[in-house]
Design an enzyme around this catalytic site. Structure first.
Site, PDB file in Angstrom:
ATOM      1  N   SER A  35       0.827  -1.213   0.000  1.00 27.93           N
ATOM      2  CA  SER A  35       0.000   0.000   0.000  1.00 27.93           C
ATOM      3  C   SER A  35       0.854   1.254   0.000  1.00 27.93           C
ATOM      4  O   SER A  35       1.697   1.435   0.880  1.00 27.93           O
ATOM      5  CB  SER A  35      -0.880   0.046   1.254  1.00 27.93           C
ATOM      6  OG  SER A  35      -1.759  -1.026   1.262  1.00 27.93           O
ATOM      7  N   HIS A  66      -3.598   0.908  -4.524  1.00 21.93           N
ATOM      8  CA  HIS A  66      -2.973  -0.195  -5.265  1.00 21.93           C
ATOM      9  C   HIS A  66      -3.357  -0.026  -6.741  1.00 21.93           C
ATOM     10  O   HIS A  66      -4.517  -0.169  -7.106  1.00 21.93           O
ATOM     11  CB  HIS A  66      -3.482  -1.544  -4.776  1.00 21.93           C
ATOM     12  CG  HIS A  66      -2.976  -1.928  -3.424  1.00 21.93           C
ATOM     13  ND1 HIS A  66      -2.084  -2.948  -3.213  1.00 21.93           N
ATOM     14  CD2 HIS A  66      -3.235  -1.411  -2.208  1.00 21.93           C
ATOM     15  CE1 HIS A  66      -1.816  -3.044  -1.934  1.00 21.93           C
ATOM     16  NE2 HIS A  66      -2.508  -2.130  -1.294  1.00 21.93           N
ATOM     17  N   HIS A  88      -5.306  -9.339  -1.976  1.00 28.34           N
ATOM     18  CA  HIS A  88      -5.440  -9.690  -0.559  1.00 28.34           C
ATOM     19  C   HIS A  88      -6.543 -10.713  -0.362  1.00 28.34           C
ATOM     20  O   HIS A  88      -7.539 -10.706  -1.085  1.00 28.34           O
ATOM     21  CB  HIS A  88      -5.783  -8.442   0.276  1.00 28.34           C
ATOM     22  CG  HIS A  88      -4.796  -7.333   0.148  1.00 28.34           C
ATOM     23  ND1 HIS A  88      -4.852  -6.410  -0.874  1.00 28.34           N
ATOM     24  CD2 HIS A  88      -3.726  -7.010   0.910  1.00 28.34           C
ATOM     25  CE1 HIS A  88      -3.852  -5.554  -0.732  1.00 28.34           C
ATOM     26  NE2 HIS A  88      -3.148  -5.897   0.338  1.00 28.34           N
ATOM     27  N   TYR A  90      -8.609 -10.547   2.049  1.00 26.47           N
ATOM     28  CA  TYR A  90      -9.832  -9.859   2.496  1.00 26.47           C
ATOM     29  C   TYR A  90     -10.655  -9.294   1.331  1.00 26.47           C
ATOM     30  O   TYR A  90     -11.810  -8.925   1.509  1.00 26.47           O
ATOM     31  CB  TYR A  90      -9.518  -8.739   3.512  1.00 26.47           C
ATOM     32  CG  TYR A  90      -8.661  -7.606   2.990  1.00 26.47           C
ATOM     33  CD1 TYR A  90      -9.164  -6.643   2.123  1.00 26.47           C
ATOM     34  CD2 TYR A  90      -7.331  -7.490   3.388  1.00 26.47           C
ATOM     35  CE1 TYR A  90      -8.374  -5.617   1.649  1.00 26.47           C
ATOM     36  CE2 TYR A  90      -6.530  -6.467   2.925  1.00 26.47           C
ATOM     37  CZ  TYR A  90      -7.065  -5.531   2.060  1.00 26.47           C
ATOM     38  OH  TYR A  90      -6.269  -4.527   1.589  1.00 26.47           O
ATOM     39  N   GLU A  91     -10.065  -9.246   0.142  1.00 28.26           N
ATOM     40  CA  GLU A  91     -10.841  -8.808  -1.024  1.00 28.26           C
ATOM     41  C   GLU A  91     -11.771  -9.919  -1.507  1.00 28.26           C
ATOM     42  O   GLU A  91     -12.606  -9.688  -2.384  1.00 28.26           O
ATOM     43  CB  GLU A  91      -9.894  -8.427  -2.175  1.00 28.26           C
ATOM     44  CG  GLU A  91      -9.082  -7.175  -1.898  1.00 28.26           C
ATOM     45  CD  GLU A  91      -8.073  -6.908  -3.012  1.00 28.26           C
ATOM     46  OE1 GLU A  91      -8.456  -6.311  -4.026  1.00 28.26           O
ATOM     47  OE2 GLU A  91      -6.902  -7.320  -2.862  1.00 28.26           O
ATOM     48  N   ALA A 118       2.764  -2.346   3.999  1.00 26.24           N
ATOM     49  CA  ALA A 118       2.527  -1.386   5.078  1.00 26.24           C
ATOM     50  C   ALA A 118       2.086  -2.201   6.282  1.00 26.24           C
ATOM     51  O   ALA A 118       1.333  -3.162   6.133  1.00 26.24           O
ATOM     52  CB  ALA A 118       1.431  -0.414   4.658  1.00 26.24           C
ATOM     53  N   MET A 221      -1.858  -7.333   6.582  1.00 24.07           N
ATOM     54  CA  MET A 221      -2.901  -8.210   6.034  1.00 24.07           C
ATOM     55  C   MET A 221      -2.468  -8.876   4.723  1.00 24.07           C
ATOM     56  O   MET A 221      -3.301  -9.193   3.878  1.00 24.07           O
ATOM     57  CB  MET A 221      -4.176  -7.395   5.798  1.00 24.07           C
ATOM     58  CG  MET A 221      -4.676  -6.685   7.035  1.00 24.07           C
ATOM     59  SD  MET A 221      -6.056  -5.596   6.660  1.00 24.07           S
ATOM     60  CE  MET A 221      -6.154  -4.627   8.183  1.00 24.07           C
ATOM     61  N   SER A 222      -1.172  -9.066   4.552  1.00 27.55           N
ATOM     62  CA  SER A 222      -0.688  -9.603   3.263  1.00 27.55           C
ATOM     63  C   SER A 222       0.600 -10.383   3.451  1.00 27.55           C
ATOM     64  O   SER A 222       0.951 -10.776   4.566  1.00 27.55           O
ATOM     65  CB  SER A 222      -0.447  -8.438   2.294  1.00 27.55           C
ATOM     66  OG  SER A 222       0.652  -7.663   2.735  1.00 27.55           O
ATOM     67  N   ASN A 245       1.806   2.870  11.387  1.00 30.26           N
ATOM     68  CA  ASN A 245       1.075   3.236  12.614  1.00 30.26           C
ATOM     69  C   ASN A 245       1.495   2.311  13.739  1.00 30.26           C
ATOM     70  O   ASN A 245       2.007   1.216  13.491  1.00 30.26           O
ATOM     71  CB  ASN A 245      -0.440   3.099  12.386  1.00 30.26           C
ATOM     72  CG  ASN A 245      -0.829   1.699  11.958  1.00 30.26           C
ATOM     73  OD1 ASN A 245      -0.611   1.287  10.808  1.00 30.26           O
ATOM     74  ND2 ASN A 245      -1.379   0.954  12.888  1.00 30.26           N
ATOM     75  N   HIS A 259      -7.192   3.616   6.992  1.00 33.73           N
ATOM     76  CA  HIS A 259      -6.455   3.314   5.755  1.00 33.73           C
ATOM     77  C   HIS A 259      -5.804   4.574   5.161  1.00 33.73           C
ATOM     78  O   HIS A 259      -4.679   4.525   4.649  1.00 33.73           O
ATOM     79  CB  HIS A 259      -7.398   2.650   4.739  1.00 33.73           C
ATOM     80  CG  HIS A 259      -6.698   2.180   3.486  1.00 33.73           C
ATOM     81  ND1 HIS A 259      -5.657   1.278   3.513  1.00 33.73           N
ATOM     82  CD2 HIS A 259      -6.901   2.491   2.179  1.00 33.73           C
ATOM     83  CE1 HIS A 259      -5.235   1.063   2.273  1.00 33.73           C
ATOM     84  NE2 HIS A 259      -5.973   1.777   1.449  1.00 33.73           N
TER      85      HIS A 259
HETATM   86  N1  HPA Z   1      -2.941  -3.708  11.382  1.00 38.44           N
HETATM   87  C1  HPA Z   1      -3.064  -4.528  10.325  1.00 38.44           C
HETATM   88  N2  HPA Z   1      -2.665  -4.194   9.097  1.00 38.44           N
HETATM   89  C2  HPA Z   1      -2.107  -2.984   8.932  1.00 38.44           C
HETATM   90  C3  HPA Z   1      -1.949  -2.085   9.984  1.00 38.44           C
HETATM   91  C4  HPA Z   1      -2.400  -2.468  11.285  1.00 38.44           C
HETATM   92  O1  HPA Z   1      -2.299  -1.716  12.270  1.00 38.44           O
HETATM   93  N3  HPA Z   1      -1.360  -0.958   9.487  1.00 38.44           N
HETATM   94  C5  HPA Z   1      -1.159  -1.196   8.159  1.00 38.44           C
HETATM   95  N4  HPA Z   1      -1.617  -2.415   7.821  1.00 38.44           N
END
Ligand code: HPA
Length: 292
Positions: A35, A66, A88, A90-91, A118, A221-222, A245, A259
């Site tokens: 991302s 993306h 992903h 989740y998609e 990310a 998540m990847s 983050n 996001h």
């Molecule tokens: N959690 C899960 N996936 C993420 C995060 C997070 O805090 N930040 C960026 N992708």
């Protein structure tokens, strides 16, 4: 939704053959951009670009940030192919769709896969904007049985029970650390453990505390399914997380992740990550596959 839709060797081969017929590039290195990290592909020389929607058999990316393009070109004289946008779980993609490009890369003649993502940090010393060299991962969906290698094994790609203990190449990690020191950015680069969760929601406080206790340094998540498939078919793997983050681990903390914030931070430090990947590719020996 995640039921195993069968993709056979021929399907990967057809996509690879189509790409080989459309481009003169013969990449040895593939890069999957996470991302907000897709601008790495823009730095390739002699570019040739394909939208995912134009590539027979390729899945489509649905996530903001993306781009959904495959970019061939040269980086410091090395032939590369770059995914601007990944797929992903989740998609709603099956895991074999999510990892489809990795096997296509193998059939194109790629030897090394570089994955970037990310991620949120659990490690207290990590700050947003920091970079983590992935030394290992915990594949939570995989541990629960959601694994791209489940189903009949394709022996042409690799063994039924592949080892994953050394899947993140130690020589490349060491080389990256040397580069980091030479670039003078060591104060915000770490080596750590990445955990993949299914998403798309971010973690609850209790989940964050669990991950922290388990020794996870960064969560996203990847990546893990792609790395499992790459390890299975014998690609050399190197991975980087850009910390966007801190994951909220306290009920008193009023911060919350979203996001857009993730994309903003990834843009901020993406040039450093880009620099690191470029230097790494420039210094690794892709011809005799020793990597250093
Ligand atoms: N959690 C899960 N996936 C993420 C995060 C997070 O805090 N930040 C960026 N992708």
């Amino acid at each position: 939704m995640h039921s195993k839709e069968q993709i056979c060797h021929d399907d990967y081969q057809k996509t690879a053959d189509w790409l080989l017929s459309q481009t003169k590039h013969r990449p040895k290195v593939a890069i999957i951009c996470g991302s907000g990290l897709g601008m790495l592909a823009d730095t390739l020389k002699c570019q040739q670009t394909f939208s995912y929607s134009d590539i027979p058999g390729f899945p489509h990316s649905t996530v903001k940030g993306h781009a959904g393009r495959l970019v061939f070109g040269e980086l410091k004289g090395k032939e590369c192919v770059c995914m601007q946008g990944r797929f992903h779980m989740y998609e709603g993609h099956s895991l074999c769709k999510t990892t489809f490009p990795v096997r296509v890369f193998k059939l194109l003649g790629v030897e090394t896969l570089i994955v970037t993502n990310a991620a949120g940090s659990l490690a207290d010393s990590y700050q947003p904007g920091d970079i983590m060299i992935i030394k290992d991962h915990i594949n939570f969906p995989g541990l629960m049985g959601l694994n791209p290698l489940s189903g009949p094994n394709d022996d042409q790609f690799g063994p039924r029970f592949p080892a994953m203990s050394g899947v993140y190449n130690k020589d490349l990690c060491r080389l990256a650390m040397d580069i980091v020191k030479q670039l003078g950015v060591a104060q915000y680069v770490h080596e750590g453990v990445y955990a993949m969760v299914g998403g798309p929601n971010f973690e609850t406080v209790a989940e964050a505390r669990l991950l922290h206790r388990l020794g996870v340094d960064a969560v996203g998540m990847s990546t893990a399914p792609e790395v499992v498939v790459a390890g299975h078919c014998g690609l050399t793997v190197f991975g980087l997380s850009l910390i966007t983050n801190k994951v909220v681990k306290s009920y008193e903390d009023t911060a919350s992740v979203n996001h857009e914030g993730v994309l903003e931070v990834s843009k901020l430090r993406s040039h450093t990550l880009q620099h690191l990947v470029t230097e790494l590719i420039s210094r690794m020996d892709v011809n005799n596959n020793t990597n250093v």
